[in-house]
Design an enzyme around this catalytic site. Structure first.
Site, short mmCIF file in Angstrom:
data_model
loop_
_atom_site.label_atom_id
_atom_site.label_comp_id
_atom_site.label_asym_id
_atom_site.label_seq_id
_atom_site.Cartn_x
_atom_site.Cartn_y
_atom_site.Cartn_z
N LYS A 4 0.81 -1.22 0.00
CA LYS A 4 0.00 0.00 0.00
C LYS A 4 0.84 1.27 0.00
CE LYS A 4 -4.22 -1.89 2.04
NZ LYS A 4 -5.24 -1.75 3.10
N LYS B 59 -6.95 -11.12 -6.08
CA LYS B 59 -8.07 -11.21 -5.16
C LYS B 59 -9.22 -10.33 -5.63
CE LYS B 59 -9.28 -10.42 -0.31
NZ LYS B 59 -8.81 -9.87 0.98
N LYS C 28 -12.93 -4.64 -3.74
CA LYS C 28 -13.81 -3.50 -3.94
C LYS C 28 -13.06 -2.30 -4.49
CE LYS C 28 -13.39 -3.01 1.07
NZ LYS C 28 -14.08 -3.30 2.32
#
Length: 347
Positions: free
Chosen positions: A123, A206, A209
């Site tokens: 991230k 994966k 969202k």
């Protein structure tokens, strides 16, 4: 890292888990978490489920959207079968023990442990100097979420397993540093055919969202037609389904759809293969679409109903926070005593 050693003290079985309300819930959240959360209520085990809104703000969130997404996530829990009377369901920021214990655990955890976290590297990336301190310290707050309830088991996806290992290390170091058998060494619960649901557009990634393509995921708010269309457009290869699960080894998209079918149907991937071996995707996808619509449409309908009364959702979360506080506060007060802090004004 410290080697986690299970303490001899007996701890009552308690399950804790949480989901970030930082975007819409997906089929991955349902199969990997919510469905299993609801099932655990039938095992006679105390279950504590949390919407981790404090984790969500490790990256900037629009305040109004965060409130909306927290309520929507709560509606998703309830619509998926989590009964707020049988489980403790609340949002993290309403129970201050999480933040208070996180500070103490920040002082137990080591910088090197945090720096090795894969999610921090992914991230923050090359822009780590501009990432928030909260994003770096996120795993200590996750450890506090778990240990504030002395949770013995945590249902986790494979991508969160490293963070749970860190929680175990922090608990072991705390116990060792202070010469106590206070925190359990929490065990992961990784089970089921679809603990990690993959993208419908790329079987190596994966389902998320945050993926820019809405076609990569099934949202729990999608209507029946949208669910069916997304499955029928899901990426596959030209070969029919093989005879055995082993034949899916180098076919990530095919394996993903088989795992989704198995998880929705409550059967093993081997049973899916026995039923559909040799089937082309032209017939397997419609069967999967029918199964997904039958399973997910009632959840979508119930979420829509619940979201029409946000005040009731807030009441449910408030009640859950009171129950969570009743568990966590005495544990936190004991921690303060262990580390040597004077608490003449106990809550």
């Amino acid at each position: 890292m410290a080697e986690p050693v299970q303490t001899p003290q007996a701890f009552p079985t308690r399950i804790f888990s949480g989901i970030q309300p930082s975007g819409g819930l997906t089929l991955g959240n349902y199969l990997g978490a919510l469905k299993r959360f609801a099932e655990k209520q039938n095992d006679g085990i105390e279950t504590v489920y949390c919407l981790v809104d404090m984790h969500a703000i490790t990256v900037w969130q629009d305040p109004e959207k965060l409130r909306q997404q927290t309520r929507e996530a709560a509606a998703g829990f309830i619509a998926s079968g989590v009964d707020p009377k049988r489980s403790v369901l609340f949002n993290q920021s309403q129970v201050s023990a999480h933040a208070e214990l996180a500070w103490i655990l920040n002082c137990v955890a080591r910088m090197g442990w945090m720096g090795r976290m894969t999610q921090w590297k992914d991230k923050a990336g090359k822009n780590s100097e501009n990432a928030s301190l909260g994003l770096f310290a996120y795993p200590a707050l996750m450890a506090a979420d778990i240990l504030a309830y002395k949770a013995t088991h945590v249902p986790v996806g494979e991508d969160q397993k490293q963070h749970l290992e860190l929680t175990r290390d922090i608990a072991a170091k705390f116990n060792n540093d202070y010469g106590v058998n206070f925190f359990p060494i929490t065990e992961p619960m990784i089970e089921g055919a679809a603990t990690r649901v993959m993208s419908l557009r790329d079987g190596s990634k994966k389902m998320s969202k945050s993926d820019p393509s809405d076609q990569s995921r099934i949202n729990l708010t999608d209507d029946a037609d949208t669910i069916a269309k997304k499955i029928k457009k899901a990426k596959t290869d030209p070969e029919p389904l093989p005879e055995t699960v082993e034949g899916l080894k180098d076919r990530p998209e095919a394996r993903n759809l088989v795992n989704i079918y198995a998880a929705l149907a409550g059967i093993t991937p081997e049973a899916v293969m026995a039923e559909h071996a040799g089937a082309p995707f032209g017939s397997f996808k419609p069967a999967l679409a029918d199964l997904a619509v039958a399973h997910l449409s009632p959840i979508t309908t119930e979420m829509t109903r619940l979201m029409q009364d946000p005040a009731e959702i807030d009441r449910i979360l408030g009640d859950g926070a009171d129950r969570a506080e009743a568990i966590a506060r005495p544990i936190l007060e004991d921690v303060y005593g262990i580390v040597g802090m004077i608490r003449s004004r106990r809550r």
